[in-house]
Enzyme design. Structure first.
Site, PDB file in Angstrom:
ATOM      1  N   ASP A 565       0.861  -1.176   0.000  1.00  0.00           N
ATOM      2  CA  ASP A 565       0.000   0.000   0.000  1.00  0.00           C
ATOM      3  C   ASP A 565       0.900   1.231   0.000  1.00  0.00           C
ATOM      4  O   ASP A 565       2.094   1.147   0.321  1.00  0.00           O
ATOM      5  CB  ASP A 565      -0.884  -0.036   1.256  1.00  0.00           C
ATOM      6  CG  ASP A 565      -1.775   1.180   1.377  1.00  0.00           C
ATOM      7  OD1 ASP A 565      -2.363   1.579   0.363  1.00  0.00           O
ATOM      8  OD2 ASP A 565      -1.858   1.735   2.484  1.00  0.00           O
ATOM      9  N   ASP A 765      -1.509  -1.120   5.997  1.00  0.00           N
ATOM     10  CA  ASP A 765      -1.717  -0.651   7.374  1.00  0.00           C
ATOM     11  C   ASP A 765      -3.138  -0.249   7.684  1.00  0.00           C
ATOM     12  O   ASP A 765      -3.446   0.129   8.807  1.00  0.00           O
ATOM     13  CB  ASP A 765      -0.798   0.548   7.657  1.00  0.00           C
ATOM     14  CG  ASP A 765      -1.299   1.816   6.974  1.00  0.00           C
ATOM     15  OD1 ASP A 765      -1.876   1.714   5.869  1.00  0.00           O
ATOM     16  OD2 ASP A 765      -1.119   2.905   7.542  1.00  0.00           O
ATOM     17  N   ASP A 769      -7.047  -2.457   3.635  1.00  0.00           N
ATOM     18  CA  ASP A 769      -6.088  -3.477   3.210  1.00  0.00           C
ATOM     19  C   ASP A 769      -6.431  -4.856   3.765  1.00  0.00           C
ATOM     20  O   ASP A 769      -5.839  -5.856   3.360  1.00  0.00           O
ATOM     21  CB  ASP A 769      -4.668  -3.105   3.679  1.00  0.00           C
ATOM     22  CG  ASP A 769      -4.186  -1.788   3.098  1.00  0.00           C
ATOM     23  OD1 ASP A 769      -4.436  -1.561   1.908  1.00  0.00           O
ATOM     24  OD2 ASP A 769      -3.576  -0.996   3.835  1.00  0.00           O
TER      25      ASP A 769
END
Length: 874
Positions: A565, A765, A769
Site C-alpha cells: 500500500d 496498514d 487493506d
C-alpha cells in the site's frame, strides 16, 4: 361473573416464568406471546399428532420424516424423533396438510416477521431459522476436501486438524440490558423499568468454538506437563551420578510410578491424537498422527507388557534383576510436546475471526431514525432502505447511504486508506463505518445489512481466510514416507523372526517388531519444528518482526511478489507541509505565514499540517478575524480589513481572481509529483501557493531496492489518484502500480497474481487493506497502522518500515534451513537404529537392540535438535 383476565408468556422462556398482562411480542426474541393455560391445546394440536404418526410409523415401518424448518434441506429421516439441528419434532412426509397449520402458526409466521423486521439471527439462538446461521459453517484450515464445510465443530475427518468457524459478515440482533438489573433484556434501546437507567447493548457471546477448544487443550497440556516432568526425572535419574532413587525404592516400584503418571497423559490428554492416527490408517493417508500414534502406542504397550510380564522377554532385554527397560518417559514427553504444538496452533485459530469481530465493531449498534420530525434510536438491524437517519458530530455512519440535508467532512480512511477527510454535501454518498466530522447531517439509508460496503469487506476477509490453503508441514511430508517404510520393516521383521528365529520364535518376532516401531518413534520430531520456530520467532521479534502464524515463516521464504500500500506503508501516512512559494510582492515566508494564520482556526488535517509546518520553520503566525470554512472550497478570514483565503480553484473563482499560465504550469508540476496544492488569496489576487504531501519514509527506497535484489517484484496498490501514484512509483522504481483502488480491487489483484502462479506477500496498514492481507500468502501489517490490519495479517512490523520486510525474508530463510537440519537430526539416529532393532546383527554377533542404545538414540537426537535451534539466536 367477572370476565376472565388472560395472562401471556413467551414460549421460548426468554425471561423465565415471567408473565405479561397483554398480548403482543416477547421483548427479547420477538416471538408472539402465548396465553397461559393454552399448553394443553397446543400439545393436542401438535405433539399428539406427532405421537400418532410415530405410533403409525412403528406399525407401518415405511414412512419418512422431515424437519419443518428444513434445517438440513430436504433431508429425510427413517425414524420419528427430533431434528438434530433445531430440536423440533420431525413431521411425517406426505402429511404436510395436517401438520402445516401447526407449523405455520407457531414458526412460519414468526420467521416471516423476523425477515421483515428483525434480525433472523435472534431466532437462531432459540433453534429456529436457517441451521447454517444457527450452528455456523466450519471448514478445515488444511482444505483437505477442498471447499467442503461442516455444520458442527470438531476435527477434520481427513487430517485431524481442528475445524475453524467462519464468522458471519452481518452482526446478529442486539440485545439491550440494564447494568444494574441484568435480568432486564430488550431488543431495542430504552430505559430500565426498575431503576430508569439507560439500557446498554450487550457484547454477546464473545467466546468462539476455537477459543473453547484452545482452553480445553490448554487444560490438557497443564495436566500432561504436570505428570510428564516427574516421569522424565525418574527415567533420567539413572544417568545422573549423584542421584540414586533405588535407595528409596526398588527400580520395579519406580517403573510402576512411571506407569501411573504416564497413563493419564496418554488416555486423558492425548487420546484425540490416537483417534486421528487411526483415521489416517483406515483412510491410508499417513501423516504425523500415524507416526506418533503407532510409535508412542507401541512404546506404551511394550512398556506395559515389560512391566507386568518381564519373563516373556528374551534375556537380552533384561537387566541383572530381571527388569526390562520401559519407555513411559518417551511416551509422556513426546505426547506433551505434541500437545504443546496443538495448544499453539489452536491459540492461533482462536484469533482467526478477530479481524472480522473488529470490523463488525466499526458500525454502531443503533441508528438514529427520524420519524414524523422526531428522532428515535432503533437497533441497527431494523434500519431499512429509504429510512432517514440523523448522524451527529463524531459518530460512525451506520449504513451506506447519501446525504439529504447538511454538509460533512468524513474520514473515509478505512475505505480509501488516505489520511485526508473528504467533504460531503447533499446527494453525496456516505459509507457505513466511516467517521463523521464536526457537523450533524441527515442521510437516506440506501444499502443495509449484508449489502453495505463494510459487510462486503468482511465477507472478503472471510472468504480469503477460507480459500487460502496452508502448505503442509515438512514434517508431515517426511512422516508420510517414513511411516510406510517403518511399518514395512516391522512386518518383515516379524515374519523373518517368526519363520527363521530361535525359540520362542513368536516372542522374538513380536519383541523385535515392536522394537522397530519404538526406535522409529522420533522423540526429537516433536521438538524439531517447534524449537526452530520458537527460537526463530524470538529472534525475529528482536529485529522488530512479530510473527502471529508460524506458517508465515515458511511462506515468507517462498514469496516472489510483494504488493504494498502507499499511505502509511511507503509513506508516513499523514499530510505534512511540502513546499510554498510567492507569485508577487509577498516573500515565500509571508506566503506560509498568511496560510498558517488563515488555517489556525481550521480543524482540517491539511490545515494542521500547514500550521505545524510553519511552527517547525519558526514562522510567526498572526491573528485573523471572521474565520469561515467554505465547504468544498477552503477557508477565508479578514486581516486588517482585507479578505484573505486559502483553498482550491473554486475558492479562486469566488474571489474573482485569476492565475497566469506560467503559475498554472507550476501548480500542475507540483500536482504531478503527488502534492496537494492550495492557493493563497488576498483581495482579488493570487499571492502564492502552498502544498502538502504524504512524505515517503526515509527507509522505503533502500528496502524496495533490497527486496528487488532478492528476486521479489514490488507492486504498489493505492486508493490515491493516478498522478500521485505514478510520482511515487517513478521515484522508487517500482515494478508496477495501480491507483484509485478500493478494498475489493486490492483483494482481486492478489487473487489474480496467485492464479498466475505468484506467491504473494501483501503489506498494508489500513482497514481497506484487510481483505488483501487475509488473501495473500503472507499478510504483513505495519505496527503503526490499524488493529484490524494487524489482526488480518500474519506478520506485523513493529516500526512500520519496509526494511522490516527485508529482515523478515532473511530470517525466514534461516529458520526454514534450521528446521530442515533439525528434521535430519530427528530422524537420522532413529533410522540408523531401525536395522539394529530388526535384528540384522543377531546372526553375526548375537546382538539385539539394547534399550540403552534406544534411549541414547532418542537423547542424542533431542540434544542435536535443541543445540541446532539455539544457533538461530546468534
Amino acid at each position: 361473573m367477572e370476565p376472565k383476565i388472560n395472562k401471556y408468556y413467551c414460549p421460548m422462556k426468554c425471561e423465565g416464568e415471567k408473565q405479561y398482562d397483554a398480548p403482543g411480542s416477547c421483548p427479547v426474541c420477538n416471538m408472539h406471546l402465548v396465553i397461559v393455560g393454552s399448553e394443553k391445546e397446543n400439545t393436542d394440536h401438535g405433539h399428539t399428532g406427532n405421537h400418532k404418526h410415530q405410533e403409525h410409523q412403528m406399525h407401518s415401518g415405511h414412512e419418512k420424516y422431515y424437519c419443518a424448518m428444513k434445517c438440513e434441506g430436504d433431508k429425510q429421516y427413517d425414524a420419528p424423533g427430533k431434528c438434530p439441528v433445531c430440536n423440533m419434532e420431525l413431521l411425517v412426509v406426505g402429511n404436510g396438510k395436517a401438520e402445516s397449520g401447526h407449523v405455520h402458526h407457531d414458526h412460519g409466521e414468526h420467521n416471516h416477521h423476523d425477515h421483515g423486521k428483525h434480525d433472523h439471527g435472534k431466532h437462531d439462538h432459540h433453534g429456529h431459522g436457517d441451521s447454517k446461521k444457527a450452528s455456523g459453517t466450519y471448514y478445515c484450515p488444511m482444505r483437505c476436501e477442498g471447499d467442503k464445510t461442516y455444520e458442527q465443530a470438531g476435527d477434520c475427518p481427513e487430517c485431524g486438524m481442528h475445524l475453524v468457524k467462519e464468522a458471519s459478515a452481518v452482526p446478529s440482533g442486539t440485545i439491550y440490558s440494564c447494568s444494574m438489573h441484568p435480568e432486564i433484556k430488550r431488543n431495542k434501546p430504552g430505559s430500565c423499568p426498575i431503576c430508569g437507567m439507560e439500557l446498554i447493548p450487550e457484547a454477546g457471546d464473545i467466546e468462539s468454538e476455537e477459543e473453547k477448544a484452545y482452553k480445553k487443550m490448554a487444560k490438557k497440556f497443564k495436566v500432561a506437563i504436570l505428570l510428564s516432568v516427574p516421569v522424565l526425572f525418574i527415567a533420567m535419574s539413572e544417568y545422573i551420578p549423584f542421584i540414586d532413587l533405588e535407595i528409596i525404592a526398588p527400580k520395579k516400584v519406580w517403573n510402576w510410578i512411571e506407569f501411573v503418571l504416564a497413563t493419564p497423559v496418554l488416555f486423558y490428554s492425548s487420546w484425540v491424537f490416537f483417534k486421528r492416527g487411526w483415521s489416517s490408517i483406515i483412510r491410508w493417508t499417513p501423516n504425523m498422527w500415524t507416526l506418533i500414534s503407532i510409535g508412542v502406542g507401541a512404546a506404551y504397550i511394550f512398556s506395559v507388557i515389560a512391566l507386568i510380564l518381564p519373563d516373556l522377554f528374551p534375556p537380552q532385554f533384561q537387566d541383572g534383576n530381571g527388569n526390562v527397560h520401559i519407555y513411559f518417559e518417551a511416551v509422556a514427553v513426546i505426547l506433551t510436546l505434541v500437545i504443546l504444538g496443538q495448544v499453539l496452533e489452536l491459540r492461533a485459530h482462536s484469533k482467526t475471526n478477530s479481524a472480522i469481530k473488529a470490523l463488525l465493531g466499526l458500525v454502531p449498534p443503533v441508528a438514529r431514525i427520524i420519524r414524523n420530525g422526531m428522532e428515535e434510536e432503533i437497533p441497527l438491524e431494523e434500519v431499512r432502505p429509504g429510512n432517514i437517519l440523523k448522524v451527529k458530530p463524531g459518530e460512525k455512519i451506520p449504513v451506506d447511504g447519501k446525504i439529504k440535508e447538511g454538509t460533512a467532512v468524513i474520514d473515509e480512511g478505512m475505505i480509501t486508506g488516505e489520511p485526508i477527510p473528504v467533504e460531503k454535501s447533499n446527494g453525496d454518498k456516505v459509507t457505513a463505518g466511516t467517521i463523521n466530522g464536526k457537523t450533524a447531517f441527515e442521510m437516506e439509508a440506501v444499502k443495509v445489512g449484508s449489502d453495505t460496503l463494510l459487510a462486503q469487506i468482511i465477507e472478503m476477509v472471510n472468504q480469503a481466510s477460507r480459500s487460502r490453503a496452508p502448505i503442509q508441514k515438512l514434517a508431515d511430508v517426511v512422516a508420510k514416507y517414513f511411516v510406510q517404510i517403518v511399518i514395512s520393516v516391522a512386518i518383515i521383521t516379524f515374519a523373518v523372526w517368526a519363520i527363521w528365529g530361535p525359540e520362542p520364535a513368536y516372542v522374538y518376532a513380536f519383541v523385535n517388531a515392536v522394537a522397530v516401531l519404538i526406535i522409529a518413534c522420533p522423540c526429537a520430531l516433536g521438538l524439531a519444528t517447534p524449537m526452530s520456530i520458537m527460537v526463530g520467532t524470538g529472534r525475529m521479534a528482536q529485529a522488530g518482526v512479530l510473527v502471529k502464524d508460524a506458517q508465515a515463516i515458511e511462506e515468507m521464504n517462498k514469496i516472489n511478489t510483494l504488493i504494498i500500500d502507499k499511505t502509511g506503508t511507503i509513506t508516513e501516512g499523514k499530510p505534512s507541509l511540502k513546499e510554498f512559494t510567492s507569485f508577487g510582492e509577498l516573500s515565500d515566508e509571508d506566503i506560509l505565514r498568511y496560510a498558517a494564520a488563515v488555517d489556525a482556526d481550521s480543524e482540517h488535517p491539511i490545515a494542521d499540517a500547514i500550521v505545524k509546518g510553519a511552527k517547525d520553520k519558526g514562522v510567526g503566525i498572526f491573528k485573523v478575524e471572521d474565520f469561515e470554512s467554505v465547504t468544498g472550497k477552503g477557508v477565508q478570514a479578514m486581516y486588517k480589513g482585507e479578505k484573505v483565503g486559502l483553498g482550491n480553484d473554486r475558492l479562486v473563482e469566488s474571489f474573482s481572481a485569476s492565475i497566469s499560465s506560467e503559475n498554472r504550469e507550476l501548480v500542475k508540476a507540483w500536482q504531478a509529483i503527488g502534492q496537494t496544492v492550495m492557493y493563497l488569496l488576498r483581495g482579488k489576487k493570487v499571492e502564492g501557493i502552498v502544498s502538502v504531501a504524504d512524505a515517503i519514509k526515509p527507509t522505503s527506497a533502500k528496502a524496495i531496492k533490497d527486496l528487488q535484489s532478492m528476486g521479489i517484484e514490488v507492486h504498489m496498490l493505492t486508493g490515491d489518484n493516478e498522478l500521485t501514484a505514478k510520482a511515487v512509483s517513478d521515484s522508487l522504481h517500482l515494478d508496477g502500480f495501480q491507483a484509485n483502488c478500493l478494498p475489493d480491487d486490492k483483494y482481486s489483484k492478489v487473487k489474480e497474481l496467485q492464479e498466475q502462479g505468484h506467491i504473494v506477500a501483501m503489506a498494508g496498514d489500513g482497514i481497506n487493506d484487510a481483505p488483501a492481507l487475509a488473501q495473500a500468502n503472507v499478510g504483513i501489517a505495519m505496527g503503526t497502522g490499524t488493529d484490524i490490519a494487524m489482526q488480518s495479517a500474519e506478520i506485523t512490523l513493529v516500526k512500520g518500515n519496509l526494511d522490516g520486510i527485508v529482515r523478515a525474508r532473511d530470517l525466514s530463510a534461516k529458520v526454514m534451513r534450521n528446521i530442515k537440519q533439525n528434521l535430519f537430526f530427528a530422524f537420522v539416529y532413529n533410522a540408523l537404529g531401525v536395522p539394529v532393532a530388526a535384528g540384522v546383527l543377531f546372526p553375526f554377533f548375537g546382538i539385539l537392540l539394547s534399550p540403552v542404545i534406544a534411549a541414547a538414540a532418542m537423547s542424542f537426537s533431542s540434544v542435536s535438535v535443541i543445540s541446532n535451534a539455539l544457533r538461530l539466536r546468534r
